[in-house]
Design an enzyme around this catalytic site. Structure first.
Site, PDB file in Angstrom:
ATOM      1  N   GLU A 137      -0.598   7.339  -1.618  1.00  0.00           N
ATOM      2  CA  GLU A 137      -1.060   6.815  -2.959  1.00  0.00           C
ATOM      3  C   GLU A 137      -2.634   7.104  -2.358  1.00  0.00           C
ATOM      4  O   GLU A 137      -2.811   7.877  -1.632  1.00  0.00           O
ATOM      5  CB  GLU A 137      -1.804   5.198  -2.330  1.00  0.00           C
ATOM      6  N   GLU A 172       1.238  -7.799  -3.190  1.00  0.00           N
ATOM      7  CA  GLU A 172       0.561  -7.474  -3.390  1.00  0.00           C
ATOM      8  C   GLU A 172       0.359  -6.509  -3.057  1.00  0.00           C
ATOM      9  O   GLU A 172      -0.608  -5.785  -2.517  1.00  0.00           O
ATOM     10  CB  GLU A 172      -0.486  -7.671  -4.662  1.00  0.00           C
ATOM     11  N   CYS A 204      -4.661  -0.111  -6.913  1.00  0.00           N
ATOM     12  CA  CYS A 204      -3.492  -0.225  -6.596  1.00  0.00           C
ATOM     13  C   CYS A 204      -2.330   0.208  -7.311  1.00  0.00           C
ATOM     14  O   CYS A 204      -2.147   0.482  -7.591  1.00  0.00           O
ATOM     15  CB  CYS A 204      -2.707  -1.063  -5.702  1.00  0.00           C
ATOM     16  N   LYS A 251      -9.469 -15.249   3.624  1.00  0.00           N
ATOM     17  CA  LYS A 251     -10.117 -14.136   4.251  1.00  0.00           C
ATOM     18  C   LYS A 251     -10.489 -13.060   2.956  1.00  0.00           C
ATOM     19  O   LYS A 251      -9.524 -12.326   3.129  1.00  0.00           O
ATOM     20  CB  LYS A 251      -9.440 -13.851   5.829  1.00  0.00           C
TER      21      LYS A 251
HETATM   22  C1  SIN Z   1      -5.678  -3.979  -7.255  1.00  0.00           C
HETATM   23  O1  SIN Z   1      -5.954  -2.644  -7.621  1.00  0.00           O
HETATM   24  O2  SIN Z   1      -4.664  -4.535  -6.644  1.00  0.00           O
HETATM   25  C2  SIN Z   1      -5.542  -4.442  -8.383  1.00  0.00           C
HETATM   26  C3  SIN Z   1      -6.371  -3.878 -10.093  1.00  0.00           C
HETATM   27  C4  SIN Z   1      -6.118  -4.993 -10.866  1.00  0.00           C
HETATM   28  O3  SIN Z   1      -6.063  -6.125 -10.842  1.00  0.00           O
HETATM   29  O4  SIN Z   1      -6.154  -3.563 -11.999  1.00  0.00           O
END
Ligand code: SIN
Length: 484
Positions: free
Chosen positions: A387, A256, A290, A180
């Site tokens: 964040e 993740e 992230c 998804k």
């Molecule tokens: C992410 O922000 O989850 C991935 C970033 C990346 O693959 O560098």
């Protein structure tokens, strides 16, 4: 949006090799964040379609898993080539639904395709072991086999690469997938599915369920006994909930999740290198990754020299619609993202911080924010814990290496961290002391298909990419050959 290959624009779920409307005929709108235009409407699938997709993946699994790694890899390489042949259209599609500048979108497609190429080759190196026996009448052997049906949920910030980073190791290993994509960016996912069909994947090997109801789809995926593995990229809060749901069927999970990346500039850093690295890490995708630097710790001896150049670099960033030439910072994904920045900056300023660059909404439109630097931050401010996910650099001053390490590790997250130093002994010492799965030393961008991506602590479980990534989709079987 004028695509050369108009077939790439699909708006229905892709299940068992067919394009499928939602059974209740519902749709949801996909919006261009740069101007608020509706790009198209997409099938708003639900539990029924998710069950159908899982059943299709389960039916396709025996034949797909029995193909050799080389046979699976050959189809994957066709998919890789088709993606590269359509890169201009895929980039335009991504910029239109996600907002990132075209050059970044192209970079992401190249990065995303590289996982397909990498795992197409890596599957041929899934080795077992022959283990020295403790008894002469028996031998110990291990083999690795695909785990089965994989379900996955991916985010909007990387509409192509987060999909290929999960699907590629899974299908290379011999698994089949139901995925998804984020409701904000389903079009890139459907374009990938279209090219996968063209590449010749058998029906049911890759299924894409589009939906605005992530909770409904997630519940079916996590609780289905037909799904053996669940992979998610997104917030820690949602990841915890999905992990709990997976407990009912004891699924293998990869997560993740969120980050709160520190970026440390030591007195002995090369200033130019540190500014370049910090800019790349912080302002990639307008700060919406992230692994973006979230807290910049700058040692007192280099503070003025670094900040003078950093302020200048941030102030010169070109903000605008990602399809316009020369744009470096596009819109944020939604109004909530803008509101979050305003809240975090307001809290920091109330507690004594000073905005030295930017600090306002940008005139380019409702979802644009000025690249910002806020100095004088400390651990009492929300910006040190949450964040930002936007183009804001919170700057913290520090005195000693021990202090920087303690501050950097003072978070429940452990995804990415960065530091800059020209001292080799310090580089090794600090790398070992930081509680993070990914550490950039004198580098601001470290993601690549060859290296393991993943976090420690509440940033997740498992690794994606690299030789380790395929292990997440394999079971180890121990064969004891006795009676010898
Ligand atoms: C992410 O922000 O989850 C991935 C970033 C990346 O693959 O560098």
């Amino acid at each position: 949006m004028q695509l050369q290959n108009t077939s790439l624009l699909q708006n229905r779920s892709f299940i068992n090799g067919e394009w499928v409307d939602a059974s209740n005929a519902e749709t949801f709108e996909v919006i261009n964040p740069a101007n608020g235009d509706i790009i198209t409407s997409v099938a708003d699938s639900g539990a029924v379609e998710t069950e159908q997709a899982i059943a299709a993946a389960s039916k396709a699994f025996p034949a797909w898993s029995k193909k050799t790694a080389k046979e699976r890899g050959a189809i994957m390489k066709k998919w890789f080539n088709l993606i590269n042949e359509n890169i201009e259209d895929l980039a335009l599609l991504m910029t239109t639904e996600q907002g990132k500048p075209l050059a970044e979108a192209k970079g992401e497609i190249t990065y995303g395709a590289s996982f397909i190429e990498w795992f197409a080759e890596e599957a041929r190196r899934v080795y077992g072991d022959v283990i020295p026996t403790p008894a002469n009448d028996r031998r110990i052997i291990t083999i690795k086999q695909p785990i089965g049906v994989v379900a996955a949920i991916t985010p909007w910030n990387f509409p192509v690469s987060m999909i290929t980073r999960k699907i590629s190791p899974a299908i290379a290993a011999g698994c089949t997938v139901v995925l998804k994509p984020a409701a904000q960016t389903p079009l890139s996912a459907l374009a990938l599915a279209y090219l996968a069909k063209e590449a010749g994947f058998p029906a049911g090997v890759i299924n894409i369920v589009t939906s605005s109801n992530a909770a409904e789809i997630g519940k079916v995926m996590t609780e289905s006994p037909l799904v053996q593995k669940f992979s998610f990229t997104g917030s820690t809060k949602v990841g915890k909930m999905l992990m709990q749901q997976c407990a009912s069927t004891v699924k293998k999970v990869s997560l993740e999740l969120g980050g709160n990346a520190p970026l440390i500039v030591f007195d002995d850093a090369d200033v130019e290198q540190a500014v370049k690295g910090a800019m790349a890490s912080k302002y990639r995708n307008a700060g919406q990754t992230c692994v973006c630097a979230n807290r910049l710790y700058v040692q007192e001896g280099i503070y003025d020299g670094f900040l003078e150049k950093y302020r200048e670099a941030v102030a010169s960033l070109n903000v605008g619609n990602g399809t316009d030439a020369g744009v470096e910072i596009g819109p944020l994904i939604d109004v909530e993202a803008i509101e979050k920045i305003k809240r975090l900056l307001g809290d920091a300023v109330d507690k004594g911080a000073t905005v030295t660059v930017g600090g306002n909404e940008h005139s380019a439109g409702k979802l644009f924010y000025e690249p910002t630097v806020v100095e004088g931050c400390n651990s009492k401010m929300a910006v040190s814990k949450e964040e930002v996910f936007g183009p804001v650099s919170p700057i913290f001053k520090f005195s000693t290496e021990e202090e920087a390490i303690a501050l950097a590790n003072d978070t429940e997250y452990g995804l990415a961290s960065y530091f800059f130093t020209q001292n080799l002994a310090r580089a090794w010492r600090v790398a070992e002391a930081l509680d993070y799965g990914i550490i950039g030393i004198n580098e601001g961008i470290v993601s690549t298909a060859e290296a393991p991506f993943g976090g420690m602590k509440e940033s997740g479980i498992g690794r994606e990419g690299s030789k380790y990534g395929i292990e997440e989709y394999l079971e180890i079987k121990y064969l004891c050959l006795g009676g010898l």
